[in-house]
Design an enzyme around this catalytic site. Sequence first.
Site, mmCIF file in Angstrom:
data_model
loop_
_atom_site.group_PDB
_atom_site.id
_atom_site.type_symbol
_atom_site.label_atom_id
_atom_site.label_comp_id
_atom_site.label_asym_id
_atom_site.label_seq_id
_atom_site.Cartn_x
_atom_site.Cartn_y
_atom_site.Cartn_z
ATOM 1 N N ASP A 46 0.832 -1.203 0.000
ATOM 2 C CA ASP A 46 0.000 0.000 0.000
ATOM 3 C C ASP A 46 0.872 1.262 0.000
ATOM 4 O OD1 ASP A 46 0.834 -0.145 2.616
ATOM 5 O OD2 ASP A 46 -1.173 -0.157 3.504
ATOM 6 N N ASP A 85 -0.926 -6.319 0.025
ATOM 7 C CA ASP A 85 -1.300 -5.668 1.279
ATOM 8 C C ASP A 85 -2.811 -5.581 1.426
ATOM 9 O OD1 ASP A 85 0.754 -4.964 2.988
ATOM 10 O OD2 ASP A 85 1.238 -3.133 1.895
ATOM 11 N N LYS A 115 -0.813 -9.540 3.324
ATOM 12 C CA LYS A 115 -0.070 -8.979 4.464
ATOM 13 C C LYS A 115 -0.978 -8.021 5.219
ATOM 14 C CE LYS A 115 3.394 -5.809 3.915
ATOM 15 N NZ LYS A 115 2.899 -4.663 4.691
ATOM 16 N N GLU A 117 -1.057 -5.426 8.999
ATOM 17 C CA GLU A 117 -0.240 -4.781 10.021
ATOM 18 C C GLU A 117 -0.814 -5.037 11.414
ATOM 19 O OE1 GLU A 117 0.226 -0.610 9.042
ATOM 20 O OE2 GLU A 117 0.946 -1.065 7.029
ATOM 21 N N GLU A 184 9.591 -3.420 10.343
ATOM 22 C CA GLU A 184 9.939 -2.134 9.716
ATOM 23 C C GLU A 184 10.441 -1.137 10.757
ATOM 24 O OE1 GLU A 184 6.963 -0.520 7.077
ATOM 25 O OE2 GLU A 184 8.114 1.323 6.760
HETATM 26 O O1 KIV Z 1 3.565 -1.105 1.533
HETATM 27 C C1 KIV Z 1 4.761 -1.418 1.567
HETATM 28 O O2 KIV Z 1 5.543 -1.136 0.647
HETATM 29 C C2 KIV Z 1 5.250 -2.126 2.751
HETATM 30 C C3 KIV Z 1 6.728 -2.292 2.866
HETATM 31 C C4 KIV Z 1 7.302 -1.054 3.407
HETATM 32 C C5 KIV Z 1 7.089 -3.484 3.670
HETATM 33 O O3 KIV Z 1 4.490 -2.523 3.570
#
Ligand code: KIV
Length: 278
Positions: A46, A85, A115, A117, A184
Site C-alpha cells: 500500500d 497488502d 499482508k 499490520e 519495519e
Molecule cells: O507497503 C509497503 O511497501 C510495505 C513495505 C514497506 C514493507 O508494507
Amino acid sequence: MTFRKSIIDIQKIKSSGKKISMITAYDYSSGYLAEKAGVDIILIGDSMGQVVFGYDTTLPVSMEDIIRHTQMVVRGTENTHIVSDLPFMSYQVNVDQAVLNAGRLVKEGGCQSVKLEGGASMGAQVKAIVNAGIPVMGHLGLTPQSVNQLGGYRVQSRSKSQIRKIFNDIVELEKAGAFAVILELVPREVASALTQKVQIPVIGIGAGPDCDGQVQVFHDLLGLYKDFTPKHSRIYANIGDQITKSLGSYVADVISGDFPDDEESFHIEPGVLSDVFE
Ligand code: KIV
C-alpha cells in the site's frame, strides 16, 4: 502448469540459511523487471499510496486499488511469490471482513498471500484468514497504517516496554499461523533478537542485516521517488534523473524539429498522393 514460489519454498530458504529477497512492485512492467532480477517475493504494497498515487500516507488506498495493481503484477510475472497488502480498514473492523477481503485479493487479484499490520491484537484475523486457506504475512515495528497514532514515520521499539510488546506480538503472530513477518524501522539489535526468537522468516526494512531477508520499495532503490529517501534504502540507480534527462532531450528535439526524422516516419508508394489530389 507451473507453480509460483509457495510459502513452503520461502520457509525453505530460511532453513537453508540463505537470505530472502523481497521488493515491492505495482504494475506489469515493475513486476516483470523484479522477477527478471530474481527476487523471491514481490509485495503489492500500500506504499503505492505515496510512490504511485502521490498521497501523503497509505491510508487512502482502497481494496480496488490493491486488486487492480495486483492483477497487473501477476500478468508481468510467472514464478515469483506475490503477496498483497490488505489496505487500511479492510481487516481491522472484524474477522469476517478480514477473511472476505483477503479472499478478494487472492480471488480477484491473483496473489498467493496477504499482508496485514499489527501483532497480538490482529491474532484473530490472522487465524481466521489462515483457516480460510490464505497464507498471511505479518507486519510489525513501524506500521504505516497507524501513522496517526505513532505520530510519524520513526524508528520503533527502542524502550524496554516497547521491546517486550514487540516480542509478544511476533510470538502471537507465529502462534496465529503467520508464515512470515515484516519488521519495519526497528533497531538492529531488537530485530536480530526477534529473528532468533521465532521459526518463521523475519524480513526487515530498516531493521538491520540480521533478519532472514530484506524488503525494499521499488522506487526507493531506483531513485524514482523524489519526495523522500529513507536512510535504510540504498539507491542502486538514479533512474529518476535519467528519465528527466532523457525526456528533456526529447522535448528539445521536438522543439528543434530534430524529432521525428524521416527514418521514424511512414511512407506511401510514390504517385499515390498525386493521384488523390489530381
Ligand atoms: O507497503 C509497503 O511497501 C510495505 C513495505 C514497506 C514493507 O508494507
